[in-house]
Design a protein around this motif. Structure first.
Motif, mmCIF file in Angstrom:
data_model
loop_
_atom_site.group_PDB
_atom_site.id
_atom_site.type_symbol
_atom_site.label_atom_id
_atom_site.label_comp_id
_atom_site.label_asym_id
_atom_site.label_seq_id
_atom_site.Cartn_x
_atom_site.Cartn_y
_atom_site.Cartn_z
ATOM 1 N N LYS A 234 0.827 -1.216 0.000
ATOM 2 C CA LYS A 234 0.000 0.000 0.000
ATOM 3 C C LYS A 234 0.855 1.257 0.000
ATOM 4 C CE LYS A 234 -3.843 -0.064 2.589
ATOM 5 N NZ LYS A 234 -4.732 -0.422 3.720
ATOM 6 N N GLY A 255 -5.581 3.101 -2.071
ATOM 7 C CA GLY A 255 -6.603 3.772 -1.276
ATOM 8 C C GLY A 255 -7.971 3.097 -1.342
ATOM 9 N N ASP A 256 -8.185 2.286 -2.366
ATOM 10 C CA ASP A 256 -9.483 1.599 -2.504
ATOM 11 C C ASP A 256 -9.514 0.244 -1.817
ATOM 12 O OD1 ASP A 256 -10.215 3.733 -4.011
ATOM 13 O OD2 ASP A 256 -10.433 2.648 -5.913
ATOM 14 N N LEU A 257 -8.355 -0.202 -1.325
ATOM 15 C CA LEU A 257 -8.283 -1.540 -0.731
ATOM 16 C C LEU A 257 -8.831 -1.504 0.694
ATOM 17 C CD1 LEU A 257 -7.091 -4.459 -1.310
ATOM 18 C CD2 LEU A 257 -5.064 -3.685 -0.061
ATOM 19 N N ARG A 258 -9.981 -2.114 0.879
ATOM 20 C CA ARG A 258 -10.647 -2.098 2.184
ATOM 21 C C ARG A 258 -10.515 -3.458 2.868
ATOM 22 N NH1 ARG A 258 -10.858 2.488 1.570
ATOM 23 N NH2 ARG A 258 -12.201 3.693 0.195
ATOM 24 N N ASP A 259 -10.888 -3.473 4.146
ATOM 25 C CA ASP A 259 -10.840 -4.722 4.908
ATOM 26 C C ASP A 259 -11.645 -5.825 4.240
ATOM 27 O OD1 ASP A 259 -9.228 -3.495 6.690
ATOM 28 O OD2 ASP A 259 -10.632 -3.542 8.385
ATOM 29 N N GLU A 260 -12.780 -5.441 3.641
ATOM 30 C CA GLU A 260 -13.603 -6.477 2.991
ATOM 31 C C GLU A 260 -12.843 -7.134 1.835
ATOM 32 O OE1 GLU A 260 -15.830 -3.034 2.409
ATOM 33 O OE2 GLU A 260 -16.532 -3.586 0.404
ATOM 34 N N HIS A 261 -12.012 -6.333 1.136
ATOM 35 C CA HIS A 261 -11.205 -6.912 0.065
ATOM 36 C C HIS A 261 -10.150 -7.852 0.644
ATOM 37 C CE1 HIS A 261 -12.421 -2.949 -1.891
ATOM 38 N NE2 HIS A 261 -13.070 -3.882 -2.558
ATOM 39 N N LYS A 263 -10.311 -9.518 3.339
ATOM 40 C CA LYS A 263 -10.973 -10.767 3.755
ATOM 41 C C LYS A 263 -11.214 -11.664 2.559
ATOM 42 C CE LYS A 263 -13.253 -9.115 7.894
ATOM 43 N NZ LYS A 263 -14.380 -8.276 8.306
#
Ligand SMILES: Nc1ncnc2c1ncn2[C@@H]1O[C@H](COP(=O)(O)OP(=O)(O)O)[C@@H](O)[C@H]1O
Ligand SMILES: [Mg+2]
Length: 273
Positions: A234, A255-261, A263
């Motif tokens: 990142k 910046g678009d990489l979230r926890d849901e990704h 997981k």
């Protein structure tokens, strides 16, 4: 005989295939790899890489990150699919054409792949895709322009004064700097790296990623690298590609990489808290 004699422009034949518009663009289409028939590791990867900056491939161990990188330079044979680079489908190349194409793709390895008993300078001058011909090193037949370039690169990677040192006298971080300089020595149009920081301590890892980021900007070429450290990915990548189960499941800016990704990429619940 000399690396600097290779011209890049002539290789672009403008076949007009999908994604081959930019001379440096890499366009992977439906890439599949089966080491054992019927059990694909890569299940139809489609990916375009162009321009400048680090594209970091993340994903759990065994998901095919190294396989993907190695299909691009054909250290691994793709089972199906196309890999367009400078108007040529790398997946189909053989012999001399493959060797010429590989010359335009630099590779950095996790374990450096240096010839330990040769000097830093010799590693730079003979190396290509981690393969060094000891005979050529022994003959010491190198063009002055290549020697000048090697010194210049050693300076850039922070190893000024190390030319005559044997590779086995260097630290891990210094070895990786030699590995990177060797890859850049061939003036590649694309730089690949397979876990370039995995054998290094955290501070050295940051320094190596800084160097990779600097080189992609300085040489105006894309870098595609595998890395299991998401924070480093990142911090230094302009783009993250998340792989899971042989598929690309995320592709976008850090910046678009979230926890849901994460997981979705790494699976499970609870480990992110
Ligand atoms: N040369 C090989 N022969 C057979 N299976 C392999 C080979 N290389 C990798 N594999 C298998 O392919 C899968 C993906 O490996 P790899 O590309 O190394 O994943 P990653 O780099 O994401 O950890 C793993 O199950 C691994 O065991
Ligand atoms: Mg790997």
């Amino acid at each position: 005989m000399t690396a600097s004699g290779a011209t890049n422009g002539a290789a672009t034949n403008g076949s007009g295939q999908a994604g081959s518009a930019g001379t440096r663009s890499l366009s992977i289409r439906g890439l599949t790899k089966e080491y054992r028939r019927g059990t694909p590791v890569l299940k139809g990867i489609t990916l375009d890489v162009a321009g400048q900056g680090i594209t970091a491939i993340i994903g759990p161990s065994g998901t095919g990150k190294s396989t993907l990188i190695r299909c691009i330079n054909r250290l691994v044979e793709p089972t199906e699919g196309e890999i367009w680079f400078q108007g040529i489908d790398l997946a189909r190349l053989r012999g001399k054409a493959l060797r010429e194409a590989r010359r335009r793709i630099g590779m950095v390895f996790q374990e450096y792949n240096l010839v330990e008993r040769l000097s830093v300078m010799e590693n730079l001058l003979c190396g290509r895709l981690g393969y060094v011909s000891p005979v050529r090193a022994w003959l010491r037949r190198f063009a002055q322009a290549d020697i000048d370039r090697a010194f210049e690169l050693l300076d850039i990677v922070g190893l000024k004064g190390f030319a005559g040192q044997r590779a086995d006298a260097l630290s891990g971080g210094q070895r990786q700097r030699v590995g990177i300089a060797r890859a850049v020595m061939q003036r590649p149009d694309l730089l690949l790296a397979d876990e370039p920081t995995s054998s290094l301590d955290p501070k050295t890892s940051v320094e190596i990623m800084e160097l990779m980021a600097d080189l992609t900007a300085r040489n105006d070429i894309p870098v595609v690298l595998n890395i299991h450290n998401v924070e480093l990915a990142k911090r230094f990548a302009v783009r993250i590609v998340g792989m899971a189960g042989g598929h690309v499941v995320f592709d976008g800016p850090p910046g678009d990489l979230r926890d849901e990704h994460l997981k979705q990429i790494y699976g499970g619940e609870g480990w992110l808290e």
